[in-house]
Motif scaffolding. Sequence first.
Motif, PDB file in Angstrom:
ATOM      1  N   MET A 111     -32.902  14.121  15.625  1.00  0.00           N
ATOM      2  CA  MET A 111     -33.772  13.012  16.048  1.00  0.00           C
ATOM      3  C   MET A 111     -35.237  13.401  16.017  1.00  0.00           C
ATOM      4  O   MET A 111     -36.055  12.741  15.422  1.00  0.00           O
ATOM      5  N   LEU A 112     -35.583  14.544  16.653  1.00  0.00           N
ATOM      6  CA  LEU A 112     -36.998  14.933  16.704  1.00  0.00           C
ATOM      7  C   LEU A 112     -37.516  15.321  15.338  1.00  0.00           C
ATOM      8  O   LEU A 112     -38.666  15.041  14.993  1.00  0.00           O
ATOM      9  N   GLY A 113     -36.662  15.972  14.535  1.00  0.00           N
ATOM     10  CA  GLY A 113     -37.082  16.289  13.177  1.00  0.00           C
ATOM     11  C   GLY A 113     -37.333  15.043  12.377  1.00  0.00           C
ATOM     12  O   GLY A 113     -38.270  14.964  11.573  1.00  0.00           O
ATOM     13  N   THR A 114     -36.532  14.029  12.603  1.00  0.00           N
ATOM     14  CA  THR A 114     -36.720  12.748  11.927  1.00  0.00           C
ATOM     15  C   THR A 114     -38.065  12.134  12.284  1.00  0.00           C
ATOM     16  O   THR A 114     -38.816  11.683  11.430  1.00  0.00           O
ATOM     17  N   ILE A 115     -38.383  12.115  13.593  1.00  0.00           N
ATOM     18  CA  ILE A 115     -39.645  11.526  14.043  1.00  0.00           C
ATOM     19  C   ILE A 115     -40.829  12.296  13.474  1.00  0.00           C
ATOM     20  O   ILE A 115     -41.841  11.716  13.079  1.00  0.00           O
ATOM     21  N   LEU A 116     -40.715  13.624  13.426  1.00  0.00           N
ATOM     22  CA  LEU A 116     -41.797  14.429  12.865  1.00  0.00           C
ATOM     23  C   LEU A 116     -42.074  14.029  11.426  1.00  0.00           C
ATOM     24  O   LEU A 116     -43.227  13.862  11.024  1.00  0.00           O
TER      25      LEU A 116
ATOM     26  N   VAL B 282     -33.370  24.470  17.334  1.00  0.00           N
ATOM     27  CA  VAL B 282     -33.242  23.025  17.565  1.00  0.00           C
ATOM     28  C   VAL B 282     -33.400  22.725  19.056  1.00  0.00           C
ATOM     29  O   VAL B 282     -33.258  23.618  19.901  1.00  0.00           O
ATOM     30  N   PRO B 283     -33.666  21.436  19.404  1.00  0.00           N
ATOM     31  CA  PRO B 283     -33.712  21.081  20.821  1.00  0.00           C
ATOM     32  C   PRO B 283     -32.345  21.265  21.469  1.00  0.00           C
ATOM     33  O   PRO B 283     -31.331  20.846  20.904  1.00  0.00           O
ATOM     34  N   ASP B 284     -32.309  21.899  22.639  1.00  0.00           N
ATOM     35  CA  ASP B 284     -31.046  22.015  23.365  1.00  0.00           C
ATOM     36  C   ASP B 284     -31.068  21.227  24.673  1.00  0.00           C
ATOM     37  O   ASP B 284     -30.096  21.224  25.420  1.00  0.00           O
ATOM     38  N   LYS B 285     -32.183  20.553  24.924  1.00  0.00           N
ATOM     39  CA  LYS B 285     -32.284  19.624  26.044  1.00  0.00           C
ATOM     40  C   LYS B 285     -33.203  18.491  25.622  1.00  0.00           C
ATOM     41  O   LYS B 285     -34.312  18.731  25.117  1.00  0.00           O
ATOM     42  N   LEU B 286     -32.744  17.256  25.790  1.00  0.00           N
ATOM     43  CA  LEU B 286     -33.513  16.086  25.368  1.00  0.00           C
ATOM     44  C   LEU B 286     -33.674  15.123  26.534  1.00  0.00           C
ATOM     45  O   LEU B 286     -32.743  14.933  27.325  1.00  0.00           O
ATOM     46  N   TYR B 287     -34.850  14.512  26.617  1.00  0.00           N
ATOM     47  CA  TYR B 287     -35.126  13.538  27.663  1.00  0.00           C
ATOM     48  C   TYR B 287     -35.343  12.152  27.040  1.00  0.00           C
ATOM     49  O   TYR B 287     -35.742  12.028  25.878  1.00  0.00           O
ATOM     50  N   SER B 288     -35.111  11.141  27.842  1.00  0.00           N
ATOM     51  CA  SER B 288     -35.347   9.765  27.387  1.00  0.00           C
ATOM     52  C   SER B 288     -36.779   9.346  27.709  1.00  0.00           C
ATOM     53  O   SER B 288     -37.424   9.912  28.593  1.00  0.00           O
TER      54      SER B 288
ATOM     55  N   ASP C  95     -32.802   7.012  24.661  1.00  0.00           N
ATOM     56  CA  ASP C  95     -32.292   8.357  24.895  1.00  0.00           C
ATOM     57  C   ASP C  95     -32.770   9.336  23.829  1.00  0.00           C
ATOM     58  O   ASP C  95     -33.098   8.954  22.702  1.00  0.00           O
ATOM     59  N   ASP C  96     -32.782  10.620  24.194  1.00  0.00           N
ATOM     60  CA  ASP C  96     -32.980  11.736  23.259  1.00  0.00           C
ATOM     61  C   ASP C  96     -34.276  11.618  22.456  1.00  0.00           C
ATOM     62  O   ASP C  96     -34.302  11.814  21.242  1.00  0.00           O
ATOM     63  N   MET C  97     -35.387  11.347  23.140  1.00  0.00           N
ATOM     64  CA  MET C  97     -36.659  11.145  22.457  1.00  0.00           C
ATOM     65  C   MET C  97     -37.663  12.267  22.683  1.00  0.00           C
ATOM     66  O   MET C  97     -38.652  12.357  21.968  1.00  0.00           O
ATOM     67  N   VAL C  98     -37.437  13.113  23.660  1.00  0.00           N
ATOM     68  CA  VAL C  98     -38.368  14.204  23.965  1.00  0.00           C
ATOM     69  C   VAL C  98     -37.588  15.509  24.055  1.00  0.00           C
ATOM     70  O   VAL C  98     -36.579  15.589  24.775  1.00  0.00           O
TER      71      VAL C  98
END
Length: 359
Positions: A1-6, A325-331, A349-352
């Motif tokens: 998800m975060l790689g996609t946003i980047l 990779v992210p191992d903890k994600l926040y909404s 969900d899973d945006m930060v």
Amino acid sequence: MLGTILLLLALAKPTCPSPAGAGSRRAEALKRLLEVFGMEDPPPPPAHFKQPPQYMVDLFNTVANADGVTKNPDILEGNTVRSFLDKTHSEKMRFLFILSSVAKNEKILTAELHLFRLWPRVTDRPQRHHFCQVTIYQVLQSQVDAPGAKKLLAARLVPLQGSGWEVFAITQAVRDWTEDERSNQGLLVTVQGMDGSPLDPPPLQFASSMDHHDSKKPMLVLFTDDGRRGASLPMADFPGGLGGLRSTRSLDRLQPCQKHPLSVDFEEIGWSGWIISPRGYNAYHCKGSCPFPLGENMRPTNHATVQSIINALKLSEGVSSPCCVPDKLYSINLLYFDDDENVVLKQYDDMVAGSCGCH
């Protein structure tokens, strides 16, 4: 998800002259970013300056911090809160709320009618009682005085003195309306004395849709859930794939796996006209190497540790080193105007990235 946003944000704002096809890539990137937020097209900004209901602003501040990151995932019921103002523009106590913006897949969890109670008018007539009864009806026919034309939803004794919000649960009526839009004939509110007789003039006044500021107008609030939990986007069919990111991997190997800032600015993307809060947020992203041996500071999983050993000892061909990779994600939460200029609070969900590890 975060790689996609980047990748999406990197494409969305070019910093050098654009080669042929960059415009279509930007459009596709923004389209995919909208999909992350569950939309096909960005809502148009309100035609005129519009102040969001204070209730929705207060709710956002309760649920999220200044960057929109969720404070406590258990505060919000469902993942969406929608607010609607009365569309009748009448001084009578009959209200109509248009629910066309509620998606078919949204589950109605709770529906509330919010009425702002004004201080009673000053009269010479002495008051025999300190309370009156407020009753909420679902209108079934246009002629509300006809037999069977209305259905009782809620009733409550309310003090005659004082002011503030009164909230009534009307969940089943709203569920009926969302299943059949034609059944939505609105709501009727009556104010009666303790003996059931109508009060004229009623000592208890509610702010109508005509003569008061938007912050005090009757409002319908829906708590819903659209079933989205941790949306993800497939990168295989994205134009250009991961090409723009592969060139940075040689640099990643120079430092250990860790979290880095990733600013998402809604004004730069062009969304500031319809997003109320936040103005942007820090999504963070993870990069760096996962060298053998993996230390505890790299938060490796047992699987990553085994993979690292197999890779280092060349015990099997084609086994790469673990990934950072992210191992903890926040909404995060967005407060925004929808297509009908209603104010919506939505949680994603899973945006930060909260922390990074080798997996």
